[in-house]
Design a protein around this motif. Sequence first.
Motif, short mmCIF file in Angstrom:
data_model
loop_
_atom_site.label_atom_id
_atom_site.label_comp_id
_atom_site.label_asym_id
_atom_site.label_seq_id
_atom_site.Cartn_x
_atom_site.Cartn_y
_atom_site.Cartn_z
N TRP A 26 0.87 -1.17 0.00
CA TRP A 26 0.00 0.00 0.00
C TRP A 26 0.91 1.22 0.00
O TRP A 26 2.13 1.09 0.18
N ASP A 27 0.35 2.40 -0.23
CA ASP A 27 1.23 3.55 -0.42
C ASP A 27 0.90 4.68 0.54
O ASP A 27 -0.01 4.58 1.37
N THR A 28 1.70 5.76 0.41
CA THR A 28 1.60 6.89 1.33
C THR A 28 0.71 8.01 0.80
O THR A 28 0.67 9.09 1.39
N ALA A 29 0.03 7.79 -0.30
CA ALA A 29 -0.81 8.84 -0.89
C ALA A 29 -1.92 9.25 0.07
O ALA A 29 -2.35 8.47 0.94
N LEU A 30 -2.41 10.47 -0.08
CA LEU A 30 -3.49 10.97 0.77
C LEU A 30 -4.70 10.06 0.68
O LEU A 30 -5.31 9.70 1.69
N VAL A 31 -5.08 9.66 -0.54
CA VAL A 31 -6.09 8.61 -0.73
C VAL A 31 -5.29 7.34 -1.03
O VAL A 31 -4.84 7.12 -2.15
N MET A 32 -5.09 6.55 0.01
CA MET A 32 -4.20 5.39 -0.07
C MET A 32 -4.64 4.40 -1.14
O MET A 32 -5.83 4.16 -1.33
N SER A 33 -3.65 3.83 -1.82
CA SER A 33 -3.88 2.74 -2.77
C SER A 33 -3.23 1.48 -2.24
O SER A 33 -2.19 1.53 -1.58
N SER A 34 -3.83 0.34 -2.53
CA SER A 34 -3.22 -0.95 -2.22
C SER A 34 -2.98 -1.69 -3.54
O SER A 34 -3.69 -1.48 -4.51
N PHE A 35 -1.97 -2.54 -3.56
CA PHE A 35 -1.74 -3.37 -4.73
C PHE A 35 -1.00 -4.64 -4.33
O PHE A 35 -0.14 -4.61 -3.45
N ARG A 36 -1.38 -5.72 -4.93
CA ARG A 36 -0.83 -7.03 -4.63
C ARG A 36 -1.09 -7.96 -5.79
O ARG A 36 -1.73 -7.58 -6.78
N THR A 37 -0.60 -9.19 -5.69
CA THR A 37 -0.90 -10.21 -6.68
C THR A 37 -1.60 -11.38 -5.99
O THR A 37 -1.58 -11.49 -4.76
N ASP A 38 -2.19 -12.26 -6.77
CA ASP A 38 -2.76 -13.48 -6.22
C ASP A 38 -2.04 -14.68 -6.83
O ASP A 38 -1.08 -14.54 -7.59
N ARG A 39 -2.51 -15.86 -6.49
CA ARG A 39 -1.90 -17.11 -6.95
C ARG A 39 -1.84 -17.20 -8.46
O ARG A 39 -0.88 -17.73 -9.03
#
Length: 424
Positions: A280-293
């Motif tokens: 996830w990031d430090t932006a004011l409106v936080m974003s998350s990002f990941r991968t799956d299997r």
Amino acid sequence: MTASHHDNLWRVSSDEAVSAGPLERDLIVDLAVIGGGFSGSSAAIQAARSGASVALLEARSIGHGGSGRNVGLANAGLWLKPDEILAELGEDAGRALIARLGAAPDMVYGIIEREEISCEATRNGTLHCAHAPSGMEDLRARFRQGNAHGAPLQLLDAEEAQERVGSASVHGALFDPRAGTVQPLSYCRGLARAAQRAGAQIFEDSPVTAIARDGDGWRVTCNGQTVQAGALLMATNAYHAPLSGAQPPAYTPVHFGQFATAPMPAEARERILARGEGCWDTALVMSSFRTDRAGRIILGAMGNLDGPGGGIHAGWARRKLRQLFPELADLPFEYSWCGRIAMTSDHIPKIVALGPNALSCFGYSGRGIGPGTVFGTAAAEALLSGDLSGLPLAPVKAHDESLTALRGSYYEFGATLMHAAGAR
């Protein structure tokens, strides 16, 4: 395939299932649990493994609420910095909560191993990424404060962070090796399945309509039936349905939406989040990002995909994917969904005493997996033993939040406005 917010990737890809019908008879149990998410299911396991009789009553299906719509980051600690927790709770209570939740991933992954839960469990840490050079100031503060409390955090410079993420758009990161990712719905269903195996009675399609004190215990009304229980745990969090006999949890409802791409090409999978960290990031409106299997990129941010800003949030997701991973700019989104977060004004979870031998746990403010598991387990122990000293937080008689609907609308409007403006 065109993304639809009705297509929740976690429901499509879950390896775990629970067989549970509705409540159709009266029961007498030691512990009644309302809500089949992380907290309720964890409590049911703990109670059943201790030899107590327990009935878990879920209005819809196990993991229907936030637990089955979660990002899937099994984090250590809260979103707040440690110094902010101490400022809110005081030195002793703050340090105790920091230590308890710092060990939350140990509990989560320990249960997964013990109960053989098939939930894509990957414990390769998480990366809190600086979305801009200015974000490093926040990460340095978190690094100093976390390490002062014994957290084994590592501060990564831009070069190493970019190599880990596979993106030139991050400017550094805070790595937490204690944490990881799971398929959240599979984890929640696995908890409920394990509780059943330990002897708990699990009921789906069983909305509770009333609770009342009954002698030394509690009377719970559900599907026209009565459950008599020595102790009661309400674990409904942001998906509480009205019922008589108790005040609902007080929180600000915040929506969080997610978008999942088609699986990445093989060569991209070798470079992008190749170790499987959740971010996830430090932006004011936080974003998350990941991968799956399967190698999908899963992007998330605040926003109600069911509301009028749904199209704006979808446009943001496409721009965010292009910004993070330009080589995947045209990779189609196959799934999108959203859920509700129970946000408290101080971002600290709450334990409310509903009466003798009755507790309500809620308000994880977007960190449901670790705290939900810890709070649910501890609540079951406390209610069955009568000793509340082992709870992560001292229970309060009431918790009030003001202007919750207005504050929720403010968060949604702000997220929609920033996504429309293309802000990172």
